[in-house]
Every structure is written in C-alpha cells, then in structure tokens.
Design an enzyme around this catalytic site. Structure first.
Site, PDB file in Angstrom:
ATOM      1  N   ASP A   8       0.839  -1.196   0.000  1.00 33.89           N
ATOM      2  CA  ASP A   8       0.000   0.000   0.000  1.00 33.89           C
ATOM      3  C   ASP A   8       0.878   1.251   0.000  1.00 33.89           C
ATOM      4  OD1 ASP A   8       0.945   0.058   2.651  1.00 33.89           O
ATOM      5  OD2 ASP A   8      -0.831  -0.977   3.386  1.00 33.89           O
ATOM      6  N   SER A   9       0.401   2.338   0.603  1.00 33.69           N
ATOM      7  CA  SER A   9       1.147   3.597   0.579  1.00 33.69           C
ATOM      8  C   SER A   9       2.473   3.498   1.327  1.00 33.69           C
ATOM      9  CB  SER A   9       0.311   4.726   1.176  1.00 33.69           C
ATOM     10  OG  SER A   9      -0.050   4.455   2.516  1.00 33.69           O
ATOM     11  N   ILE A  10       2.579   2.581   2.281  1.00 36.04           N
ATOM     12  CA  ILE A  10       3.847   2.412   2.983  1.00 36.04           C
ATOM     13  C   ILE A  10       4.918   1.908   2.026  1.00 36.04           C
ATOM     14  CG2 ILE A  10       5.024   1.141   4.828  1.00 36.04           C
ATOM     15  CD1 ILE A  10       2.440   1.219   6.406  1.00 36.04           C
ATOM     16  N   GLN A  16       5.672   4.874  -0.508  1.00 33.58           N
ATOM     17  CA  GLN A  16       6.553   5.879   0.074  1.00 33.58           C
ATOM     18  C   GLN A  16       7.960   5.360   0.322  1.00 33.58           C
ATOM     19  OE1 GLN A  16       4.762   7.687   3.538  1.00 33.58           O
ATOM     20  NE2 GLN A  16       2.847   8.160   2.471  1.00 33.58           N
TER      21      GLN A  16
END
Length: 216
Positions: free
Chosen positions: A10-12, A15
C-alpha cells in the site's frame, strides 16, 4: 527482459521509494546485480489499511481480518503459480501509535477531529498475527514488523511519522529485515554477479574481452 524483485503493498510501500525509504535502499543494494538467473523475489506488505476500524473515519479502508488473510493467500498462490521458485516474503503491518494518529487528525481538521482512533495497535496486531500464521501455513518467509518495532523504546515517534507511516528510521528497520531474510534465503546482494564487468576489469586496448568473459 530479466526478472526483478517486486514489492507489493500500500502507501507504505509506495513511500518506500522516497529518500530514506526501504524500497529505494533495496534498489540501491541490488543495483547492477544480475538477477536474470534465480533468485527472483517478491515482498507482500499489506494490512495497515485493512486494519482500519469499521465505524471510524477510515472505515472505507477496512477489510475484515479473515478476508485480509484470504487475500494474502490468493496473492501468494498466484505468485507461486507464476514462478514456483520465487522467494515470497510476507510483511506484517507496522504497529500503530494511536496518539500519533489523533495528532495527525487534529493537524488536518483542528479540534473538531474525532478523538476515537481510526486504528488501534491491538487490532493491527491481530492482522499481524494472521499474516505470520498464514506464512507458516503456506511455507513462505515472513517479517513481523509489528513485533520488531515494538522492541525499541519510544518506537511510536522513532519509527512512525504520523502514527502509521514510516520515518527514515522505521524504513531502516524494514530494509534491514528484508535484507536479512533475503540473505538467509538465497538472495545475498554481495554474492550475486554484476550485469556487466567492473571498469577495473576492462582492458582499454581490448575492452571486448572482459564482456566476452562475463558472458561465458
């Protein structure tokens, strides 16, 4: 086109390719390495969003824990079917700093932000446990980030920037664990051959020779 190390998440994970991210560090560690021959690997890093609580501000992200586990199982089976020799690593969601999440909500919405956290560390721990259990059931490797980070005093602010996403120090924990698991398997960057010969191996009077030897 040669295979690559693939990071699902996901966004983890998204990033992680920012400066100081674990994905960027991993790409650097394996840069110029020849992975055209086995091994090839994939990390699966979900759960932080799935563990959002139903009835709270992030309930649109909520996925029941049984469904979360089943989704991971489907991903693993698909990857194994695509490449039986692939190194698959499941990564648990990181822990949650509930006060950090509340501070983040207040920074966006002011004092009107709801005090009830949209995630709790306890619930996220349940998702982490299911991730570890599934890895054992399927015979794949796992990294228990949820437990690992909480071994450090002050992990809430040291490893999490907003109670959920990772700081550079948090990214470093994930990177170190991924490299450890890769190395314990058969994917040690330092032992892999380079795609092309190092410049010190190239004879300026006959540069072709070094490339021919590398291809043997």
């Amino acid at each position: 086109m040669r295979p690559a190390i693939v990071l699902f998440g996901d966004s983890i994970t998204q990033q992680s390719f920012q400066p100081g991210g674990w994905g960027a560090a991993l790409a650097d560690a394996y840069s110029r390495q020849d992975s055209s021959k086995p091994p090839v690997a994939a990390t699966i890093f979900f759960g932080a969003n799935d563990a959002a609580l139903s009835g709270r501000t992030s309930e649109h992200q909520h996925v029941p824990v049984d469904e979360y586990k089943e989704n991971l199982k489907k991903i693993v089976h698909h990857l194994k079917k695509s490449s039986p020799t692939m190194l698959i690593v499941l990564i648990t969601p990181p822990p949650v700093d509930e006060e950090g999440r509340n501070e983040y909500a207040r920074s966006l919405h002011g004092k009107s932000a709801r005090e009830l956290p949209e995630r709790t560390n306890e619930v996220t721990g349940t998702y982490a446990q299911q991730c570890v259990q599934l890895a054992n059931e399927l015979g794949v490797r796992t990294i228990d980030v949820w437990s690992k980070m909480q071994e450090t005093e002050g992990w809430q602010k040291k490893f999490l920037s907003d109670g959920l996403h990772l700081t550079p120090e948090g990214n470093a924990v994930v990177y170190q664990e991924v490299v450890r698991v890769f190395s314990e398997a058969w994917l040690h960057a330092e032992e892999m051959p380079y795609d092309f010969p190092h410049h010190s191996e190239i004879d300026g009077s006959n540069p072709k020779k070094a490339f021919e030897q590398r291809c043997l």
